[in-house]
Scaffold this motif. Sequence first.
Motif, mmCIF file in Angstrom:
data_model
loop_
_atom_site.group_PDB
_atom_site.id
_atom_site.type_symbol
_atom_site.label_atom_id
_atom_site.label_comp_id
_atom_site.label_asym_id
_atom_site.label_seq_id
_atom_site.Cartn_x
_atom_site.Cartn_y
_atom_site.Cartn_z
ATOM 1 N N LEU A 81 13.553 -0.305 -3.656
ATOM 2 C CA LEU A 81 14.750 0.459 -3.310
ATOM 3 C C LEU A 81 15.459 0.938 -4.573
ATOM 4 O O LEU A 81 15.839 2.118 -4.677
ATOM 5 N N ALA A 82 15.646 0.024 -5.528
ATOM 6 C CA ALA A 82 16.256 0.426 -6.806
ATOM 7 C C ALA A 82 15.385 1.448 -7.512
ATOM 8 O O ALA A 82 15.888 2.405 -8.119
ATOM 9 N N GLY A 83 14.066 1.263 -7.431
ATOM 10 C CA GLY A 83 13.149 2.193 -8.090
ATOM 11 C C GLY A 83 13.258 3.606 -7.545
ATOM 12 O O GLY A 83 13.304 4.573 -8.308
ATOM 13 N N VAL A 84 13.309 3.731 -6.222
ATOM 14 C CA VAL A 84 13.360 5.075 -5.635
ATOM 15 C C VAL A 84 14.723 5.726 -5.885
ATOM 16 O O VAL A 84 14.824 6.957 -6.038
ATOM 17 N N ILE A 85 15.789 4.913 -5.971
ATOM 18 C CA ILE A 85 17.109 5.464 -6.297
ATOM 19 C C ILE A 85 17.125 6.007 -7.722
ATOM 20 O O ILE A 85 17.597 7.117 -7.982
ATOM 21 N N VAL A 86 16.577 5.219 -8.653
ATOM 22 C CA VAL A 86 16.527 5.665 -10.044
ATOM 23 C C VAL A 86 15.633 6.901 -10.180
ATOM 24 O O VAL A 86 15.961 7.853 -10.898
ATOM 25 N N PHE A 87 14.505 6.907 -9.479
ATOM 26 C CA PHE A 87 13.591 8.055 -9.542
ATOM 27 C C PHE A 87 14.260 9.318 -9.006
ATOM 28 O O PHE A 87 14.104 10.407 -9.565
ATOM 29 N N SER A 88 15.017 9.180 -7.925
ATOM 30 C CA SER A 88 15.671 10.348 -7.358
ATOM 31 C C SER A 88 16.769 10.877 -8.278
ATOM 32 O O SER A 88 17.039 12.086 -8.301
ATOM 33 N N ALA A 110 6.213 10.689 -2.711
ATOM 34 C CA ALA A 110 6.777 9.481 -3.307
ATOM 35 C C ALA A 110 7.935 8.938 -2.473
ATOM 36 O O ALA A 110 8.007 7.740 -2.180
ATOM 37 N N PHE A 111 8.835 9.830 -2.059
ATOM 38 C CA PHE A 111 10.000 9.396 -1.288
ATOM 39 C C PHE A 111 9.614 8.915 0.107
ATOM 40 O O PHE A 111 10.102 7.885 0.578
ATOM 41 N N VAL A 112 8.727 9.667 0.771
ATOM 42 C CA VAL A 112 8.369 9.336 2.155
ATOM 43 C C VAL A 112 7.621 8.013 2.226
ATOM 44 O O VAL A 112 7.971 7.124 3.027
ATOM 45 N N THR A 113 6.599 7.835 1.381
ATOM 46 C CA THR A 113 5.804 6.606 1.467
ATOM 47 C C THR A 113 6.585 5.385 0.979
ATOM 48 O O THR A 113 6.471 4.297 1.562
ATOM 49 N N THR A 114 7.392 5.558 -0.069
ATOM 50 C CA THR A 114 8.222 4.434 -0.519
ATOM 51 C C THR A 114 9.234 4.058 0.558
ATOM 52 O O THR A 114 9.464 2.871 0.826
ATOM 53 N N GLY A 115 9.824 5.067 1.190
ATOM 54 C CA GLY A 115 10.769 4.796 2.274
ATOM 55 C C GLY A 115 10.120 4.103 3.460
ATOM 56 O O GLY A 115 10.695 3.182 4.041
ATOM 57 N N LEU A 116 8.911 4.530 3.815
ATOM 58 C CA LEU A 116 8.199 3.880 4.918
ATOM 59 C C LEU A 116 7.872 2.428 4.565
ATOM 60 O O LEU A 116 7.989 1.531 5.411
ATOM 61 N N GLY A 117 7.454 2.194 3.306
ATOM 62 C CA GLY A 117 7.172 0.836 2.869
ATOM 63 C C GLY A 117 8.408 -0.044 2.953
ATOM 64 O O GLY A 117 8.339 -1.201 3.396
ATOM 65 N N LEU A 118 9.552 0.506 2.547
ATOM 66 C CA LEU A 118 10.803 -0.243 2.642
ATOM 67 C C LEU A 118 11.155 -0.543 4.100
ATOM 68 O O LEU A 118 11.622 -1.647 4.423
ATOM 69 N N ALA A 119 10.914 0.432 4.982
ATOM 70 C CA ALA A 119 11.218 0.234 6.400
ATOM 71 C C ALA A 119 10.342 -0.867 6.998
ATOM 72 O O ALA A 119 10.827 -1.712 7.767
ATOM 73 N N VAL A 120 9.053 -0.859 6.643
ATOM 74 C CA VAL A 120 8.138 -1.881 7.151
ATOM 75 C C VAL A 120 8.562 -3.263 6.653
ATOM 76 O O VAL A 120 8.628 -4.230 7.422
ATOM 77 N N PHE A 121 8.850 -3.350 5.355
ATOM 78 C CA PHE A 121 9.207 -4.653 4.780
ATOM 79 C C PHE A 121 10.531 -5.159 5.341
ATOM 80 O O PHE A 121 10.673 -6.340 5.667
ATOM 81 N N ILE A 161 0.837 -1.205 0.000
ATOM 82 C CA ILE A 161 0.000 0.000 0.000
ATOM 83 C C ILE A 161 0.870 1.253 0.000
ATOM 84 O O ILE A 161 0.637 2.204 -0.762
ATOM 85 N N LEU A 162 1.888 1.273 0.847
ATOM 86 C CA LEU A 162 2.777 2.435 0.914
ATOM 87 C C LEU A 162 3.542 2.617 -0.397
ATOM 88 O O LEU A 162 3.697 3.752 -0.891
ATOM 89 N N TRP A 163 4.030 1.508 -0.984
ATOM 90 C CA TRP A 163 4.730 1.606 -2.268
ATOM 91 C C TRP A 163 3.784 2.105 -3.365
ATOM 92 O O TRP A 163 4.210 2.874 -4.237
ATOM 93 N N SER A 164 2.547 1.674 -3.334
ATOM 94 C CA SER A 164 1.574 2.110 -4.345
ATOM 95 C C SER A 164 1.293 3.607 -4.215
ATOM 96 O O SER A 164 1.174 4.311 -5.226
ATOM 97 N N ILE A 165 1.192 4.083 -2.983
ATOM 98 C CA ILE A 165 1.015 5.526 -2.775
ATOM 99 C C ILE A 165 2.224 6.281 -3.301
ATOM 100 O O ILE A 165 2.102 7.345 -3.932
#
Length: 262
Positions: free
Chosen positions: A75-82, A32-43, A15-19
């Motif tokens: 993780l790779a996705g958010v790095i490429v996006f940034s 995008a960064f905050v919710t993806t990061g939170l999703g990564l932290a949870v996982f 859900i967090l990654w989708s947001i």
Amino acid sequence: MIWNYFIIFAVVSVILWSIGAWGAWRNRRTLAFVTTGLGLAVFFSYILIMWITLERPPLRTMGETRLWYSFFLPLAGVIVFSRWQYKWILSFSTLLATVFVCVNLFKPEIHSKTLMPALQSPWFAPHVIVYMMAYALLGAAVVMSVYLLFFKKGSDIDKEMEITDNLAYVGLSFMTLGMLMGALWAKEAWGHYWSWDPKETWAAITWLAYLVYVHYRQYHSRTVRPALWILIIAFCLLQMCWWGINYLPSAQGVSVHTYNLS
């Protein structure tokens, strides 16, 4: 058992990654960064809990390696996006991570504390983790190649090819590092760096295939279609190296890398 709680961590993470993917499409970078990061932290918290519970790195079975792949894709996705602000990358990483999460949900595996002596090595965890990062980056690269070959309209693809090249180059770098770690691990566990075991043979074939891509791009930078096909072929070889080797008759009872089936 901790595996029974996987669905909770998985659903929250997806859900967090989708947001985060939605935020990328809407140009809401902070979201995008905050919710993806939170999703990564949870996982990753689930992976750590599983690590502590099993008293070993959760990297032995295919199900456990799929956990890491599900983690490294966003993780790779958010790095490429940034780095390149490509909107589609978080959607891709979320979709593919969700596929691997669903495979683990629908086909749960038995995760025991048992770890064969060869895996009780300090090289075990970094070797597999680095490879999972390489697979995530090379997965993004092959998606770019499919997009450019079959869906991209127009001839101006310089920006996309730059992204594809960087994904492939960094992915190959991680793969090379993983192979070096594997060689050191093999020396410690079996007394030799390389034995042309079926898994090692396919790893060498895959590495050479990506090296062909690197050299082709170096000397034929303006002809991109053959390069994109090389990436697709190399990724198919990578799948054979990753999990296909486990089902080859030549590897049964011979390969020292088929322990993840037990």
